[in-house]
Design a protein around this motif. Structure first.
Motif, mmCIF file in Angstrom:
data_model
loop_
_atom_site.group_PDB
_atom_site.id
_atom_site.type_symbol
_atom_site.label_atom_id
_atom_site.label_comp_id
_atom_site.label_asym_id
_atom_site.label_seq_id
_atom_site.Cartn_x
_atom_site.Cartn_y
_atom_site.Cartn_z
ATOM 1 N N ILE A 110 36.854 28.175 38.332
ATOM 2 C CA ILE A 110 36.524 29.604 38.370
ATOM 3 C C ILE A 110 37.191 30.223 39.595
ATOM 4 N N ILE A 111 37.126 29.527 40.723
ATOM 5 C CA ILE A 111 37.608 30.193 41.949
ATOM 6 C C ILE A 111 39.134 30.235 42.049
ATOM 7 N N GLY A 112 39.833 29.296 41.448
ATOM 8 C CA GLY A 112 41.309 29.309 41.507
ATOM 9 C C GLY A 112 41.874 30.629 41.014
ATOM 10 N N PRO A 113 41.570 31.008 39.766
ATOM 11 C CA PRO A 113 42.047 32.299 39.263
ATOM 12 C C PRO A 113 41.456 33.469 40.046
ATOM 13 N N GLU A 114 40.184 33.383 40.376
ATOM 14 C CA GLU A 114 39.503 34.529 40.961
ATOM 15 C C GLU A 114 40.018 34.840 42.367
ATOM 16 N N LEU A 115 40.500 33.844 43.095
ATOM 17 C CA LEU A 115 41.045 34.096 44.419
ATOM 18 C C LEU A 115 42.539 34.409 44.377
ATOM 19 N N THR A 133 42.334 24.813 32.396
ATOM 20 C CA THR A 133 41.887 26.210 32.469
ATOM 21 C C THR A 133 42.958 27.148 33.042
ATOM 22 N N HIS A 134 43.561 26.706 34.135
ATOM 23 C CA HIS A 134 44.472 27.569 34.899
ATOM 24 C C HIS A 134 45.723 27.970 34.112
ATOM 25 N N GLY A 135 45.990 27.256 33.022
ATOM 26 C CA GLY A 135 47.118 27.595 32.156
ATOM 27 C C GLY A 135 46.999 28.983 31.558
ATOM 28 N N ALA A 136 45.799 29.533 31.560
ATOM 29 C CA ALA A 136 45.580 30.862 30.980
ATOM 30 C C ALA A 136 46.408 31.937 31.668
ATOM 31 N N LEU A 137 46.838 31.661 32.909
ATOM 32 C CA LEU A 137 47.648 32.646 33.629
ATOM 33 C C LEU A 137 49.136 32.278 33.571
ATOM 34 N N ARG A 216 40.928 34.110 27.824
ATOM 35 C CA ARG A 216 42.041 33.161 27.797
ATOM 36 C C ARG A 216 41.706 31.914 28.620
ATOM 37 N N LEU A 217 40.997 32.125 29.730
ATOM 38 C CA LEU A 217 40.592 30.975 30.562
ATOM 39 C C LEU A 217 39.670 30.049 29.764
ATOM 40 N N THR A 218 38.801 30.643 28.952
ATOM 41 C CA THR A 218 37.898 29.838 28.126
ATOM 42 C C THR A 218 38.692 28.985 27.128
ATOM 43 N N PHE A 240 49.382 40.111 34.990
ATOM 44 C CA PHE A 240 49.837 40.670 36.269
ATOM 45 C C PHE A 240 48.761 41.585 36.874
ATOM 46 N N ASP A 241 48.143 42.390 36.006
ATOM 47 C CA ASP A 241 47.073 43.276 36.498
ATOM 48 C C ASP A 241 45.912 42.477 37.070
ATOM 49 N N TYR A 242 45.637 41.357 36.425
ATOM 50 C CA TYR A 242 44.524 40.522 36.879
ATOM 51 C C TYR A 242 44.783 39.976 38.284
ATOM 52 N N ILE A 243 46.023 39.561 38.524
ATOM 53 C CA ILE A 243 46.338 38.894 39.803
ATOM 54 C C ILE A 243 46.466 39.888 40.966
#
Ligand code: SF4
Lengths: 466, 207
Positions: A110-115, A133-137, A216-218, A240-243
């Protein structure tokens, strides 16, 4: 013919082909937690090695966290020993640790994408199979074992064989009340729990593109449940907007450079794949597992399958599943009584999951005799949910509101099933014993479906409660 | 390719242990509560714990509890063995329970990779052959197996089976270089070159 993202990222990170024929791959981001890392640090010490790129490894604590009482020392001395070990190791080797006393602790995926640590075009590993999970990005991300953690710490590289790439197109349009969780449960049901061995999955098509990043992460989270070590989705404007603006996102001019790199690293329109499959989601219903692996699922309106309808090689597992679950062939899944409801985990412990579940919980009551937990995936998720008042909605409905951690996803902390209890769970594994009781039973479903089951006291169709 | 003699895994001989069932996951091999440890040393005792013992600690029927297979070193399993989590605790517990090689129909990838890192060969055969071998071991417990990684053959009670081994894994086992750290570290210069060409390592971060 064009190239797919997986192969582009692999080439970019390839250090060398080793004499064994495997590739030495540079790892852009390494995440660690308390369960699988202590032995790796010990191996480094025994060999007198240091961490080569300490700034590329980040630590958190999640599995052993007692989500009801964070007071230190933990009541469980083994749990206390593990967190102390991680504190010692990260301090000694100069690694950033998002510990419980920071605002950013949470489940590692959870924290990898969120940070903003997780970014397109990276190679990401963690000693945890749900690293997919992280492949979603748009990253290549996969789980590794402890000896490989040692390799990454010591060399920032790994020895790996390149998998094949399977493109999975999901066409159609999702009905209301059907979520990313249902898509991935359908994919695993169709391709099998070992269908992905030797493959990385690229998910695409209109339904996947329509998902927000959390959905997508799910999907990518559960790639490993289908046997695929990695699963990813090509980065797009939503990515891109997410990051943008997150703590570890590139800033200023560098964000512009990043956009260019991220656009180029995505699969080309005419990219080739080792395999392509297509599935339609128009008629997809909420899915519920009935057995002992995530492939054993049925649509909520469906009946449990007959053993004779399975291909011969799957009958043994199906028989074992029926023995363990105590269910009967041909029964409907709807109406199955539950004892515990668990909303959380790296699969479905994000804000959007809690929002969807809260919509169902609002103004209703958890059924008598059902123990219902909501466990945010990270402190940040908890904070945002509290700002929106979701905690209040859950509490008023009779759910317990907990601190961030893995909780009842696996039996390493005080949250466990007892005896033959049946749990409706938004996590990812229904393996025998997974939720802490060797005879306990797990039904996997979306967080909204778990909330609905908590209210009804039995498996029910969430679409009728929206 | 340089060879590290003491790590070479060419021929493994030992008694066989048949363990039937598909999709045996890592939570079954080593239940999560035994992951609460900071070393792997004690894990041998807990292999398949919940399948071997009931809630009061009484032994149940299980190949790992079966006297006839005591001291076995080669495990014979079915399809998708080791699926689930990445915990190296799973192969560690098997290794510490005495297992030195595993023969099966297929293996989950992370599990197979973890075995390789410990120098435990993981080889595959067809469903029919595996069943035949399991049947043979159940009929004649104590049968010695001879697994030859070089020749890709397995001998059991005078019968010869052909086994498949992943090419890279085979090379690593035969050269004794399956413990990869020093091999990887030797390419320090190339590692640094890649780090220099990766765009995202050059950017400033928001934090
Ligand atoms: S939530 Fe569950 S699957 Fe995810 S990291 Fe924690 S224990 Fe593993």
């Amino acid at each position: 013919m064009g190239e797919n993202l997986f192969n582009k990222v692999w080439e970019l990170h390839k250090v060398k082909t080793l004499p064994s024929g495997q590739d030495q791959l540079f790892i852009g981001l390494h995440l660690i937690h308390e369960v699988t890392s202590p032995q790796a640090f010990q191996m480094l010490r025994e060999r007198g090695l240091k961490v080569l790129y300490p700034e590329r490894t980040f630590a958190t604590v999640d599995h052993i966290v007692p989500t009801d009482d964070l007071g230190r020392p933990f009541k469980d001395p083994l749990a206390e020993e593990m967190i102390e070990e991680l504190e010692k190791n990260t301090a000694e080797f100069g690694i950033k640790f998002f510990n419980l006393d920071t605002e950013y602790q949470g489940i590692v995926h959870i924290i990898g994408p969120e940070l903003g640590l997780t970014q397109p075009g990276m190679t990401i590993v963690c000693g945890d199979s749900h690293t997919s999970t992280h492949g979603a990005l748009g990253a290549i991300a996969f789980g590794i074992g402890t000896s490989q953690i040692r390799d990454v710490l010591a060399t920032q590289t790994l020895s790996m064989s390149r998998p094949k790439v399977r493109r999975i197109n999901i066409t159609g349009k999702l009905q209301n009340g059907v979520y990313a969780k249902d898509i991935i449960l359908m994919i695993i049901n169709k391709l099998g729990v070992n269908g992905g061995i030797g493959y990385a999955y690229e998910y695409g098509g209109p339904v996947i593109e329509s998902l927000d990043i959390e959905g997508r992460l799910t999907v990518c989270n559960m790639s490993i449940e289908g046997g695929a070590r990695a699963g990813y989705i090509n980065p797009d404007e939503k990515t891109f907007d997410y990051i943008r603006g997150r703590m570890f996102a590139p800033r200023g001019d560098d964000f512009v450079k990043a956009l260019k790199f991220w656009r180029e690293i995505a699969s080309d329109g005419d990219a080739s794949y080792d395999d392509v499959v297509e599935m339609d989601a128009d008629n997809l219903e909420p899915m519920v597992t009935w057995g002992i692996n995530p492939g054993q699922s049925v649509p909520v309106s469906g009946k449990l399958p007959r053993i004779e309808d399975f291909p011969e090689e799957e009958r043994g597992t199906a028989e074992r599943a029926y023995r363990h679950m105590g269910f009967k062939e041909g029964e409907p899944i709807m109406g199955t009584k539950i004892d515990v409801a668990f909303i959380g985990s790296c699969t479905n412990g994000r804000l959007s999951d809690l929002r969807e579940a809260a919509k169902i919980a609002r103004g209703r009551r958890v059924a008598k005799g059902v123990k219902a937990l909501v466990v945010p995936g990270s402190k940040r998720v908890a904070r945002q949910a509290e700002e929106e008042g979701l905690d209040k909605i859950f509490r008023e409905a009779g759910f317990q509101w907990r601190n961030a951690g893995c909780s009842m996803c696996l039996a390493m902390n005080p949250d466990k099933l007892e005896g033959r209890q049946i749990s409706a769970s938004s996590s990812n594994r229904n393996f025998i014993g997974r939720q802490g009781s060797p005879t306990g039973r797990t039904l996997l479903m979306s967080p909204a479906m778990v909330a609905a089951a908590a209210i009804e006291g039995a498996v029910t169709d969430v679409r009728e409660m929206i | 390719m340089s060879v590290i003699e003491e790590n070479v895994r060419r021929v493994i001989e030992g008694r066989g242990l048949p363990l039937r069932g598909d999709d045996i996951d890592t939570d079954r091999i080593i239940p999560a509560r035994y992951l609460k440890c900071v070393t792997f040393d004690e894990l041998g005792k807990f292999a398949f714990y919940d399948e071997r013992f009931d809630e009061d600690g009484n032994a149940k029927e299980h190949p790992f509890n079966d006297r006839r297979f005591e001291g076995a070193e080669i495990l014979v399993v079915n399809r998708n063995f080791g699926c689930g989590s990445s915990r190296e605790h799973a192969p560690q517990s098997l290794m510490r329970a005495g297992i030195r090689a595993i023969v099966g129909e297929s293996f989950a990838e992370i599990f197979a990779g973890n075995c390789l890192q410990l120098g435990i060969p993981v080889v595959t055969m067809s469903h029919e052959k595996v069943s035949e071998l399991q049947g043979l071991l159940e009929e004649k417990p104590g049968t010695k197996l001879k697994l030859d990684i070089g020749e890709k053959k397995l001998e059991a009670d005078g019968k010869l089976f052909e086994v498949e081994v992943n090419d890279s894994a085979r090379k690593l086992l035969l050269s004794g270089t399956w413990d990869t750290t020093s091999l990887l570290l030797a390419n320090r210069r190339e590692i640094e070159e890649v780090a220099r060409r990766l765009p995202y390592l050059q950017w400033r971060q928001t934090a």
